[in-house]
Design a protein around this motif. Structure first.
Motif, short mmCIF file in Angstrom:
data_model
loop_
_atom_site.label_atom_id
_atom_site.label_comp_id
_atom_site.label_asym_id
_atom_site.label_seq_id
_atom_site.Cartn_x
_atom_site.Cartn_y
_atom_site.Cartn_z
N PHE A 18 -3.59 7.20 48.90
CA PHE A 18 -4.17 8.50 48.92
C PHE A 18 -5.74 8.69 48.40
N GLY A 63 -0.18 18.29 46.98
CA GLY A 63 -0.75 17.85 48.08
C GLY A 63 -1.84 18.92 48.76
N LYS A 68 4.30 20.38 52.73
CA LYS A 68 3.91 18.91 53.51
C LYS A 68 4.40 17.98 52.48
N GLU A 70 4.22 13.87 51.83
CA GLU A 70 3.56 12.73 52.13
C GLU A 70 4.26 11.62 51.36
N VAL A 79 5.04 4.56 55.58
CA VAL A 79 4.51 5.73 55.27
C VAL A 79 5.43 6.62 56.04
N ARG A 80 5.62 7.89 55.36
CA ARG A 80 6.65 9.17 56.06
C ARG A 80 6.07 10.37 55.76
N THR A 81 5.76 11.10 56.57
CA THR A 81 5.56 12.71 56.39
C THR A 81 6.42 13.39 57.00
N ARG A 82 7.09 14.31 55.93
CA ARG A 82 8.27 15.13 56.08
C ARG A 82 7.73 16.51 55.83
N THR A 83 8.63 17.54 55.96
CA THR A 83 8.35 18.83 55.39
C THR A 83 9.49 19.28 54.58
N SER A 93 13.41 7.61 52.96
CA SER A 93 12.70 8.91 52.54
C SER A 93 13.62 10.18 52.44
N ARG A 114 2.50 14.92 47.31
CA ARG A 114 2.26 13.56 47.84
C ARG A 114 2.72 12.66 46.67
#
Length: 366
Positions: A18, A63, A68, A70, A79-83, A93, A114
């Motif tokens: 990050f 974040g 969000k 991250e 890497v995973r990006t979720r909400t 995740s 994050r």
């Protein structure tokens, strides 16, 4: 020298991925179970031990976008990006997201989060990496957003996430050992009442965790099947949980299915083994504790049918080479074997075991 502290590993992963420092970092240990397999979701007794230096580290910071989530895993280099309002996705995740939704959904909806994670636990070894991930996430999130959570509450919340969000019908032993246990010390737990007490080690003896090379990650269907079988047995026997039964209930019920009888027999006798094992620890009787370990493995093999050829071979070889006792530990269908070995025999015993069974690995000595 590269750090082996999961907190430091997670913080380093956070900074690298990050580009900044985390606001907090938390650690939760894995566990090895000395006695008491599959008894926890039956309201029974267990005897786990939290592990020193083997666990999950979580580094976290707020974040840059509302809602969000991250995530970066240095273990999987993924890497995973979720909400925060998402549902289950079916991968690692989910364990993190489910805990965040449970602990601090409102805060993350406002600020985002994050997270970087790192683990020193071998995957698929039956040492509770998922529970450690849940507990570490809850601890980090609580600290980040200024919420207080006592260790027992964290364990209860982590189990609820795994049952309700992840969809794994586990008991509370893993989360409880990770959150409440003291690394390197056995813990006696009544999973129905959550009463617990520390248990001593046996002077002059060590527990050795041996990896079988067979991952237990493929066992979720088998695990859920055993849970369902126990529930079916409860319905037929008209009890709330199998822990309501004592060994005197093993005489048999006319018309009761043989398969379910064997499942019940494992749970009832395993509960008794935990009580007997606690007394053996308190009296420093390695011979009795070792015998109980072997009886537990045989019960897992014959009555609960959750061992595999590789773990059976390790147990047989471990005993033949001089271990006081050995058993498969964890959810089953692979994973690790736990052996009890005298200090003076330890080095030679380990060398002979790995020479005889080259696929095995010495994971830890506790």
């Amino acid at each position: 020298m590269r750090s082996t502290d999961p907190r430091q590993l997670a913080a380093a992963a956070f900074e690298k991925h990050f580009g900044g420092l985390p606001e907090t970092a938390a650690f939760a240990p894995g566990r090895v179970n000395l006695l008491g397999e599959h008894t926890d979701y039956n309201g029974g007794f267990v005897l786990p031990m939290a592990l020193e230096r083997l666990g999950v580290g979580i580094a976290a910071a707020r974040g840059d976008a509302p809602g969000k989530v991250e995530l970066f895993s240095s273990t999987f280099d993924a890497v995973r990006t979720r909400t925060i309002d998402e549902g289950r996705a079916g991968d690692w995740s989910d364990y993190v997201l489910g805990c965040l939704k449970s602990a601090c959904a409102e805060e993350i909806a406002a600020s985002g989060i994050r997270i970087a994670l790192a683990t020193t636990l071998p995957m698929g070894a039956g040492l509770s990496s998922s529970a450690a991930l849940e507990v570490a996430t809850l601890k980090a999130a609580s600290e980040l957003f200024g919420r207080k959570a006592d260790p027992v509450s964290v364990a209860v919340e982590a189990q609820a996430v795994e049952n309700g969000f992840v969809g794994m019908p586990c008991g509370i032993m893993d989360q409880f050992a990770s959150s409440v246990g003291t690394p390197g010390m056995a813990l006696f737990l009544n999973t129905r009442t959550l009463e617990y007490a520390p248990a001593p080690s046996i002077p002059g003896y060590r527990f050795v965790i041996v990896g079988s090379g067979v991952s237990h990650q493929l066992t979720e269907d088998g695990y859920a099947t055993r849970v369902a079988e126990c529930r079916q047995a409860c319905n037929l026997l008209e009890v709330a949980m199998l822990s309501d039964l004592g060994v005197d209930a093993l005489g048999g019920t006319p018309g009761f299915p043989e398969l379910l009888h064997r499942r019940v027999r494992h749970i009832v006798t395993e509960n008794q083994r935990v009580h007997d094992g606690l007394e053996a620890l308190r009296t420093a009787d390695a011979g009795v504790f070792g015998r109980l370990m072997l009886e537990s493995h045989i019960s897992q093999k014959d009555d609960y049918e959750i061992t595999v050829a590789e773990t059976d071979a390790i147990v047989e070889t471990a005993i033949a080479l001089g271990a006081c006792g050995a058993r498969q530990t964890g959810g089953g269908f692979g994973g690790s074997v736990l052996a009890l070995v005298a200090d003076g025999d330890l080095e030679a015993w380990a060398d002979k075991l790995t020479a005889t069974l080259p696929h095995t690995t010495m994971i830890a000595i506790v």
